[in-house]
Design an enzyme around this catalytic site. Structure first.
Site, PDB file in Angstrom:
ATOM      1  N   TYR A   1       0.809  -1.224   0.000  1.00  0.00           N
ATOM      2  CA  TYR A   1       0.000   0.000   0.000  1.00  0.00           C
ATOM      3  C   TYR A   1       0.838   1.267   0.000  1.00  0.00           C
ATOM      4  O   TYR A   1       0.469   2.250   0.638  1.00  0.00           O
ATOM      5  CB  TYR A   1      -0.943  -0.003   1.213  1.00  0.00           C
ATOM      6  CG  TYR A   1      -2.116  -0.914   1.022  1.00  0.00           C
ATOM      7  CD1 TYR A   1      -3.187  -0.507   0.216  1.00  0.00           C
ATOM      8  CD2 TYR A   1      -2.170  -2.172   1.595  1.00  0.00           C
ATOM      9  CE1 TYR A   1      -4.263  -1.337   0.013  1.00  0.00           C
ATOM     10  CE2 TYR A   1      -3.243  -3.012   1.384  1.00  0.00           C
ATOM     11  CZ  TYR A   1      -4.289  -2.592   0.596  1.00  0.00           C
ATOM     12  OH  TYR A   1      -5.352  -3.407   0.381  1.00  0.00           O
TER      13      TYR A   1
ATOM     14  N   ASP B   1     -17.479 -11.982   8.087  1.00  0.00           N
ATOM     15  CA  ASP B   1     -16.039 -11.725   8.031  1.00  0.00           C
ATOM     16  C   ASP B   1     -15.659 -10.948   9.289  1.00  0.00           C
ATOM     17  O   ASP B   1     -15.800  -9.735   9.351  1.00  0.00           O
ATOM     18  CB  ASP B   1     -15.703 -10.935   6.758  1.00  0.00           C
ATOM     19  CG  ASP B   1     -14.212 -10.600   6.678  1.00  0.00           C
ATOM     20  OD1 ASP B   1     -13.484 -10.890   7.645  1.00  0.00           O
ATOM     21  OD2 ASP B   1     -13.791 -10.049   5.641  1.00  0.00           O
TER      22      ASP B   1
HETATM   23  C1  LIG Z   1      -7.702  -7.167   7.018  1.00  0.00           C
HETATM   24  C2  LIG Z   1      -8.967  -7.783   6.600  1.00  0.00           C
HETATM   25  C3  LIG Z   1      -8.986  -8.859   5.700  1.00  0.00           C
HETATM   26  C4  LIG Z   1      -7.732  -9.371   5.037  1.00  0.00           C
HETATM   27  O1  LIG Z   1      -6.840  -9.922   5.944  1.00  0.00           O
HETATM   28  P1  LIG Z   1      -5.303 -10.060   5.516  1.00  0.00           P
HETATM   29  O2  LIG Z   1      -4.701 -10.868   6.614  1.00  0.00           O
HETATM   30  O3  LIG Z   1      -4.764  -8.668   5.446  1.00  0.00           O
HETATM   31  O4  LIG Z   1      -5.262 -10.756   4.210  1.00  0.00           O
HETATM   32  C5  LIG Z   1     -10.200  -9.440   5.398  1.00  0.00           C
HETATM   33  N1  LIG Z   1     -11.342  -8.979   5.943  1.00  0.00           N
HETATM   34  C6  LIG Z   1     -11.365  -7.952   6.809  1.00  0.00           C
HETATM   35  C7  LIG Z   1     -12.671  -7.516   7.401  1.00  0.00           C
HETATM   36  C8  LIG Z   1     -10.183  -7.305   7.161  1.00  0.00           C
HETATM   37  O5  LIG Z   1     -10.206  -6.257   7.993  1.00  0.00           O
END
Ligand SMILES: *Cc1c(COP(=O)(O)O)cnc(C)c1O
Length: 456
Positions: free
Chosen positions: A39, A264
């Protein structure tokens, strides 16, 4: 008995031998020559600060300068840096078993971690699938949900649903279900089709599909394989917060139409929102949940995708083609499992919950303290959920590449605090061990920067 055979280790007390040409160059300069940071625009890449030590809420650089890590090193560090208890467990595990292929073999740390997670997860989860980061955790969840319908020979379940403004990771499947914006611009036509529902806002508190009435929405949901969502807070999308009630109403509808619900909780998991998991605020429980960031206390890379027995049973079949053909080299890495178990031990201590609610209380009063800045239109949308608080600076465009970020990051780094706004959105997400004095220091720096902005 055969002796231990290892490749020859370096002599224990020898100093690292560096070529003469490297010795007089700073670490930051050597970094610049060799490393491509995530990034980070490559032409005007800022000078990186070499960190030599972590200690609780602090990151310490080469010169001994200490920085309060106000965003938990990208939202992962929950108990503080270099926690001696987790370090000890990692060390012991590394000496016993550092890695083993996870087909045919298993190990106690993986089994114990699965059992402990299943006992605390928000919902009737039955199986744990291990991977190694947040993006893989969501990829696995999507593959489970899509293949669930394929295994059942149901060809009608064509749609994948996500929420506008969401972020689920940087791999292709995860990008596909994330908001299409600056992160995904170059890959736009390589991403699979997703139906995006509007995320609730203050003006419009419901999750819904633009231009669809109730019966059209139900018809659409009857043909959907799954919905993926970040419960209560959309992280990378700018710490946008919405209510559990709105989410519940939408999830309820999805459940009625048998849409697989994927929470998620990569960011929201492990206490961030005040409860151990954000899904605990909802009546409707997910069928699949994704975890990573705080899982190992922020020490080791690890991802978990947990699913219910109903999902898993679609993969139990005489037909071997119905297996989930997915795995990573470091699946269920024993050291990562040991770190996660140690982190869960710490999460059971009374200090853990106490830290979370103290931070939430302090954030809440800081939000009130910020009200005058909102009244003067310097900032807007002051908000807080658990240990996360955020507001937007009312200047420039609200883009990830905004100048506001550099302004806040540079000024706070000077004064020994690390902040990294998402575009115009300034937010705090500290490790739970942060003290009141350290919080005060962060709050003061933020109001000082806002005061300066007011003058210009
Ligand atoms: C950070 C994040 C991801 C991705 O995780 P990484 O370990 O960076 O690949 C996926 N979902 C959410 C909600 C996140 O905050």
């Amino acid at each position: 008995m055969p002796g231990l055979r290892f490749l020859t280790p370096p002599r224990p007390i020898s100093l690292p031998v560096l070529p003469l040409t490297i010795m007089n160059i700073s670490i930051a300069e050597r970094d610049k020559r060799t490393i491509w940071h995530p990034y980070t625009p490559q032409k005007y890449a800022p000078v990186t600060i070499p960190i030599v030590k972590g200690e609780g809420v602090y990151l310490i650089d080469e010169s001994g300068k200490r920085y309060i890590d106000a965003i938990s090193s990208w939202w992962v560090t929950i108990h503080g840096h270099a926690h001696p208890y987790i370090a000890e467990k990692i060390y012991r595990q590394a000496q016993a078993l550092e890695q083993v292929i996870f087909t045919n073999f298993t190990h106690l740390p993986a089994v114990t971690l699965a059992e402990r997670l299943l006992s605390i997860l928000p919902g009737p989860f039955a199986k744990i699938f291990y991977s190694d980061n947040g993006s893989t955790a969501t990829e696995v969840a999507l593959k489970m949900a899509i293949q669930y319908w394929w295994n059942k020979n149901d060809t009608k379940r064509a749609h994948i649903i996500a929420l506008r403004n969401s972020y689920h990771g940087d791999t292709f499947g995860a990008m596909s279900v994330s908001e299409r914006g600056v992160f995904t611009l170059a890959f736009q036509d390589k991403l699979f089709n997703v139906l995006f529902a509007d995320t609730p806002t203050e003006e419009d508190p419901e999750i819904h599909f633009q231009g669809l009435d109730e019966s059209q929405t139900d018809a659409l949901l009857s043909e959907a394989a799954c919905v993926i969502y970040e419960p209560l807070i959309q992280g990378s999308g700018g710490m946008k917060m919405y209510t559990a009630e709105a989410l519940d109403r939408f999830l309820e509808r999805c459940k009625q139409r048998k849409v697989i619900c994927i929470a998620d909780e990569v960011m929201t998991g492990f206490g961030r929102t005040g409860k151990l998991f954000a899904s605990s605020y909802c009546k409707t429980k997910p069928d699949i949940i994704c975890l990573s960031k705080g899982l190992t206390g922020g020490t080791m890379a690890m991802g978990v995708t947990a699913c219910t027995d109903a999902i898993h049973s679609a993969f139990v079949d005489d037909d071997k083609l119905k297996s989930l053909f997915h795995g990573h080299s470091f699946t269920a890495n024993p050291i990562a499992c040991a770190a996660a178990l140690a982190s869960l031990d710490l999460a059971e201590q009374p200090e853990f919950a106490a830290g979370i609610s103290r931070i939430a209380d302090r954030h809440r009063s800081f939000c009130q303290q910020l009200q005058p800045y909102q009244d003067k239109n310097i900032i807007k949308h002051i908000r807080q959920t658990g240990t996360i608080m955020a507001f937007e600076v009312n200047e420039g465009q609200d883009a990830y590449i905004s100048d506001i970020r550099d302004l806040f990051t540079n000024k706070s780094i000077d004064r020994g605090v690390y902040l990294r706004p998402l575009g115009n959105t300034v937010y705090l997400m500290p490790p739970y061990c942060i003290s009141d004095e350290e919080l005060d220091k962060i709050y003061e720096i933020i109001t000082d920067i806002l005061d300066e902005m007011q003058l210009t």
